[in-house]
Design a protein around this motif. Structure first.
Motif, short mmCIF file in Angstrom:
data_model
loop_
_atom_site.label_atom_id
_atom_site.label_comp_id
_atom_site.label_asym_id
_atom_site.label_seq_id
_atom_site.Cartn_x
_atom_site.Cartn_y
_atom_site.Cartn_z
N GLN A 190 48.17 24.05 -3.32
CA GLN A 190 47.87 23.61 -1.96
C GLN A 190 46.46 23.04 -1.88
N GLY A 191 46.33 21.92 -1.19
CA GLY A 191 45.00 21.41 -0.86
C GLY A 191 44.32 20.58 -1.93
N GLY A 192 45.07 20.11 -2.93
CA GLY A 192 44.47 19.20 -3.90
C GLY A 192 43.57 19.86 -4.91
N LEU A 193 43.85 21.10 -5.30
CA LEU A 193 43.05 21.82 -6.29
C LEU A 193 43.70 21.72 -7.67
N PRO A 194 42.94 21.88 -8.73
CA PRO A 194 41.50 22.07 -8.74
C PRO A 194 40.73 20.75 -8.57
N ILE A 195 39.47 20.90 -8.19
CA ILE A 195 38.59 19.73 -8.13
C ILE A 195 38.34 19.24 -9.56
N PRO A 196 37.82 18.03 -9.73
CA PRO A 196 37.63 17.49 -11.08
C PRO A 196 36.71 18.34 -11.96
N ASP A 197 36.95 18.26 -13.25
CA ASP A 197 36.11 18.85 -14.30
C ASP A 197 36.18 20.37 -14.37
N ILE A 198 37.27 20.94 -13.88
CA ILE A 198 37.52 22.38 -14.02
C ILE A 198 38.71 22.56 -14.95
N HIS A 199 38.59 23.41 -15.95
CA HIS A 199 39.63 23.61 -16.96
C HIS A 199 39.91 25.10 -17.12
N HIS A 200 41.09 25.43 -17.64
CA HIS A 200 41.48 26.83 -17.78
C HIS A 200 42.05 27.12 -19.16
N ILE A 201 41.78 28.33 -19.63
CA ILE A 201 42.37 28.82 -20.87
C ILE A 201 43.14 30.11 -20.56
N ASP A 202 43.98 30.55 -21.49
CA ASP A 202 44.82 31.73 -21.26
C ASP A 202 44.00 33.01 -21.20
N GLN A 203 44.52 33.98 -20.46
CA GLN A 203 43.85 35.25 -20.20
C GLN A 203 44.05 36.24 -21.36
N PRO A 204 43.18 37.25 -21.47
CA PRO A 204 43.31 38.26 -22.52
C PRO A 204 44.18 39.45 -22.09
N PHE A 205 45.44 39.16 -21.71
CA PHE A 205 46.36 40.18 -21.20
C PHE A 205 47.29 40.61 -22.33
N TRP A 206 46.83 41.61 -23.09
CA TRP A 206 47.57 42.01 -24.30
C TRP A 206 48.97 42.50 -23.98
N TRP A 207 49.13 43.38 -22.98
CA TRP A 207 50.46 43.95 -22.73
C TRP A 207 51.47 42.86 -22.40
N GLY A 208 51.08 41.91 -21.59
CA GLY A 208 52.02 40.90 -21.15
C GLY A 208 52.17 39.72 -22.09
N GLU A 209 51.13 39.44 -22.92
CA GLU A 209 51.15 38.20 -23.69
C GLU A 209 50.76 38.39 -25.16
N GLY A 210 50.59 39.64 -25.59
CA GLY A 210 50.10 39.90 -26.93
C GLY A 210 51.11 39.83 -28.04
N ALA A 211 52.41 39.77 -27.67
CA ALA A 211 53.48 39.67 -28.66
C ALA A 211 53.31 40.74 -29.74
N GLU A 212 53.32 40.33 -31.02
CA GLU A 212 53.25 41.30 -32.12
C GLU A 212 51.84 41.53 -32.63
N GLN A 213 50.84 40.91 -32.03
CA GLN A 213 49.46 41.09 -32.48
C GLN A 213 48.92 42.45 -32.04
N SER A 214 47.98 42.99 -32.81
CA SER A 214 47.25 44.17 -32.35
C SER A 214 46.33 43.74 -31.21
N PRO A 215 45.90 44.68 -30.36
CA PRO A 215 44.96 44.30 -29.30
C PRO A 215 43.70 43.63 -29.85
N GLU A 216 43.21 44.11 -30.99
CA GLU A 216 42.00 43.54 -31.56
C GLU A 216 42.21 42.10 -32.03
N GLU A 217 43.34 41.85 -32.68
CA GLU A 217 43.66 40.49 -33.12
C GLU A 217 43.85 39.57 -31.93
N PHE A 218 44.52 40.09 -30.93
CA PHE A 218 44.79 39.29 -29.74
C PHE A 218 43.50 38.95 -29.00
#
Length: 463
Positions: A175-203
């Motif tokens: 909504q509202g034309g976001l994000p404004i220019p020059d803002i970028h995103h990377i994935d979060q460090p959510f091990w339980w939801g996105e860590g697959a088979e990696q250990s928490p430390e590896e992830f």
């Protein structure tokens, strides 16, 4: 509506609310059909609604009421300051005693390299300030092309055009034309939801190195800063693996990227230190604060700048053309000072670290034994429990994400507990003044609500 509006019948207040009040982050038609839950009073760690039901507030209002409700000292400070100097601005080479004293106090409790403060009224405003500040910082160093800022998906940094852009909430971006220019995103460090088979430390290492990948993709000579919460709050109390923040620090240092720690939630004792940056050994260039600064009693935020940033902005050719009418408001500053005194004098940070907070940590983690709980994580007085039909496979429910979380949230309200749902993840951040008895009440009610949710989820075909 009269000044005694809290004494109108609930149905009448709900009707007036539906007719005239637009709520934040709310599907208005659904709320109007249901009727708002109307809170009329509060004391300590409990709130009371218009029907006389008392609930333990496991969310400290909105992550903010650290010292608890009903603190007469804070009300008295408001009264005295309003009579002495209710308002004056800090523009045009002007200041006043409360903001001077607060600025000194914040510099004292912040990490040693943090020396200056720029004020606003909300965390969103503070993060808008931070966008302006880091871009101006690089422009002053004759690197005006360094305008890009990297943040994280599912992070939260406010809902203004700037703060909403920095945050990684896709619903806000829609909504509202976001994000404004020059803002970028990377994935979060959510091990339980996105860590697959990696250990928490590896992830943790792998997710941190996504920052390096993004820097190289855009070009280090174009990056102004990286912004992140030490612990993601609205994203579900996502506590990163132990390897995450050290690697983030290494990358920022190697590529000369400014680091902004958004501590709107983790600041002022929430994690067992004055700042979450101390808990995770982070050395940020800027710390974003709000909420716990005044325990939510009055709006105020503060961007805490390192001497490196502040000295640079002070050398701007002309002026740093930025500010808000209520920057350093005298009443807010006086409340913040008294709030910080209460936190220190009543040893609330120690309570989080070794007192009721330590007891809460032990009791909270035991909720992981419940058949509906995949993980129960906590840092200080900030915890999350992941709901799942199968904790071994980390499965999702058969229904739309958030359906079971909503069921649990409603059971919580019905059984005298305020616990927030973020998708199918339940989260808490209670007042820092919690006692062991308060912890027992919270855990007992949470366990009851998990049992009720488990039964309903099975009966209704969510599992």
């Amino acid at each position: 509506m009269s000044q005694r509006s809290n004494h109108l019948p609930t149905a009448q207040m709900q009707e007036l609310d539906a007719a005239h009040h637009m709520h934040p982050f709310t599907h208005q038609a659904d709320l109007n059909a249901k009727g708002a839950r109307i809170i009329t009073s509060a004391n300590g760690v409990h709130v009371t609604d218009s029907e006389g039901r008392t609930m333990l507030d496991g969310m400290a209002g909105l992550w903010c009421v650290g010292v608890g409700y009903g603190r007469k000292e804070l009300a008295d400070v408001v009264s005295r300051q309003m009579q002495e100097l209710p308002f004056y601005n800090t523009f045009f080479q002007t200041s006043h005693p409360p903001v001077i004293a607060l600025s000194e106090r914040l510099a004292q409790i912040a990490p040693d390299h943090i020396t200056r403060v720029f004020y606003g009224s909300s965390g969103s405003e503070a993060n808008d300030t931070n966008i302006r500040a880091v871009r101006q910082y690089w422009a002053n160093l004759d690197q005006p092309e360094r305008t890009h800022i990297i943040a994280r998906w599912n992070g939260y940094h406010g809902s203004t055009m700037g703060g909403g852009s920095l945050g990684g909430m896709k619903g806000i971006h829609a909504q509202g034309g976001l994000p404004i220019p020059d803002i970028h995103h990377i994935d979060q460090p959510f091990w339980w939801g996105e860590g697959a088979e990696q250990s928490p430390e590896e992830f943790g290492i792998a997710r941190a190195r996504l920052l390096e990948d993004k820097i190289l993709e855009i070009g280090a000579d174009k990056i102004a800063a990286f912004i992140a919460e030490p612990i993601q709050g609205a994203g579900g109390v996502i506590i990163p693996p132990s390897t995450y923040w050290p690697e983030i620090q290494r990358i920022c240092k190697e590529y000369d990227i400014l680091l902004i720690a958004d501590e709107v939630i983790t600041g002022f004792g929430r994690t067992g230190n004055w700042f979450g940056s101390e808990t995770f050994n982070i050395t940020p260039d800027i710390i974003t604060t709000a909420k716990g600064l005044t325990s939510g009693y009055i709006p105020m935020s503060a961007s805490l700048f390192s001497e490196k940033i502040a000295a640079n902005l002070s050398e701007t050719d002309g002026e740093f053309t930025h500010g808000y009418t209520y920057s350093g408001h005298p009443v807010a500053a006086a409340v913040a000072l008294e709030n910080l005194r209460i936190i220190e004098d009543e040893k609330m940070i120690e309570n989080v670290r070794t007192g009721a907070g330590a007891y809460l940590r032990d009791q909270w983690k035991q909720l992981s034994d419940h058949p509906l709980v995949g993980e129960a994580v906590i840092e200080g007085m900030m915890g999350g429990i992941q709901l799942t039909p199968n904790k071994t496979t980390r499965a999702s429910f058969l229904s739309e994400t958030g359906s079971v979380g909503y069921i649990c949230r409603e059971f919580c309200f019905a059984n005298g507990l305020v616990m927030r749902a973020t998708g199918d993840r339940m989260i808490i951040a209670p007042p820092l003044c919690m006692t062991r008895d308060n912890v027992d009440e919270l855990i007992n009610k949470a366990a009851i609500c998990l049992d009720l949710t488990h039964k309903k989820a099975k009966n209704d075909g969510h599992m």
